[in-house]
Scaffold this motif. Sequence first.
Motif, PDB file in Angstrom:
ATOM      1  N   LEU A   1       0.845  -1.195   0.000  1.00 22.32           N
ATOM      2  CA  LEU A   1       0.000   0.000   0.000  1.00 22.32           C
ATOM      3  C   LEU A   1       0.881   1.246   0.000  1.00 22.32           C
ATOM      4  O   LEU A   1       1.294   1.745   1.039  1.00 22.32           O
ATOM      5  N   GLN A   2       1.139   1.738  -1.204  1.00 23.19           N
ATOM      6  CA  GLN A   2       2.073   2.854  -1.382  1.00 23.19           C
ATOM      7  C   GLN A   2       1.375   4.214  -1.443  1.00 23.19           C
ATOM      8  O   GLN A   2       2.010   5.244  -1.284  1.00 23.19           O
ATOM      9  N   GLN A   3       0.075   4.215  -1.719  1.00 22.58           N
ATOM     10  CA  GLN A   3      -0.638   5.484  -1.866  1.00 22.58           C
ATOM     11  C   GLN A   3      -1.914   5.477  -1.040  1.00 22.58           C
ATOM     12  O   GLN A   3      -2.436   4.413  -0.685  1.00 22.58           O
ATOM     13  N   ASP A   4      -2.400   6.659  -0.712  1.00 25.45           N
ATOM     14  CA  ASP A   4      -3.634   6.762   0.060  1.00 25.45           C
ATOM     15  C   ASP A   4      -4.818   6.327  -0.800  1.00 25.45           C
ATOM     16  O   ASP A   4      -4.962   6.776  -1.943  1.00 25.45           O
ATOM     17  N   PRO A   5      -5.694   5.471  -0.271  1.00 25.50           N
ATOM     18  CA  PRO A   5      -6.838   4.985  -1.064  1.00 25.50           C
ATOM     19  C   PRO A   5      -7.999   5.972  -1.078  1.00 25.50           C
ATOM     20  O   PRO A   5      -8.143   6.805  -0.171  1.00 25.50           O
ATOM     21  N   ALA A   6      -8.842   5.844  -2.099  1.00 20.88           N
ATOM     22  CA  ALA A   6     -10.079   6.626  -2.168  1.00 20.88           C
ATOM     23  C   ALA A   6     -11.167   5.983  -1.318  1.00 20.88           C
ATOM     24  O   ALA A   6     -12.030   6.672  -0.771  1.00 20.88           O
ATOM     25  N   ALA A   7     -11.131   4.663  -1.210  1.00 21.93           N
ATOM     26  CA  ALA A   7     -12.131   3.948  -0.429  1.00 21.93           C
ATOM     27  C   ALA A   7     -11.527   2.671   0.138  1.00 21.93           C
ATOM     28  O   ALA A   7     -10.703   2.022  -0.506  1.00 21.93           O
ATOM     29  N   VAL A   8     -11.948   2.345   1.344  1.00 18.68           N
ATOM     30  CA  VAL A   8     -11.552   1.087   1.974  1.00 18.68           C
ATOM     31  C   VAL A   8     -12.823   0.324   2.317  1.00 18.68           C
ATOM     32  O   VAL A   8     -13.742   0.867   2.948  1.00 18.68           O
TER      33      VAL A   8
END
Length: 268
Positions: A142-149
Amino acid sequence: MNQKLIALDLDGTTLNPEAKISLKTQETLTQLQSAGHIVSIVTGRPNRLSEPFYHQLGLTSPMVNFNGALMHIPGQNWSDEYQYTINKDVVFSLFQLKERFKIQMIAAEGKTMFLADQAYSNTFSFFPATLKSDEILTRKSLQQDPAAVTVFVEREDQAALRAEILRKFPQVSVNTWGGPASVLEIVHHGIQKATGLERLANHYQIDQADIIAFGDESNDLDMLAYAGTGVAMQNAIAPVKAIADDITPLTNAQDGVANYLRQYFKMD
């Protein structure tokens, strides 16, 4: 008649129970686009599971995904594209809460990212039953911030887990999915379908009064309230029907959206 912006939820609304767009619905929406109206998909689905419908309908409008967290034009670099994300620390915290809250699966997604901590067989087919090596969610991957989890959790733990997430991370919103599955969806605080719908209306300079929005579940409430004409499906949950301006006479299994639009625009 003024140009209208027609905002479409997918599941339980534009899609039939087999998760398909019927020929009648496709033809109706194509005719309305040809007449100069704007048709746009506003869905909780990720873009990876929405673009086939976007292309089937021959859309050129922006599409809203992840319940308002992403708005983009598929296949284009569009200057007004946006993506609201949440800090990836939320995901790392969920890893630590897995045992305590009987979490079955965690998926982190964005416009160009899909990662899940394990494969999950379910009836939605929203998530792959087997994961490729580059789709496995770990602290390293997980290298980037997600839009949704998205979090699948035992139902008896759902409320407690939601409260724990909101306590630790007040900068997020936590929504529940409708239907039989016990699912929490985490997005940036305050983001909802109406966020994307307002951006769409501003982009096209269309008044709220000229927006017609269709939906059936709790994630459609804000969108239907924002639209000049918020239309609940005949198969919608009671709270959606309660706030809607109108209700389709037919369900999503009976081409409810197409039937309603054909009457509204006097197409028959």
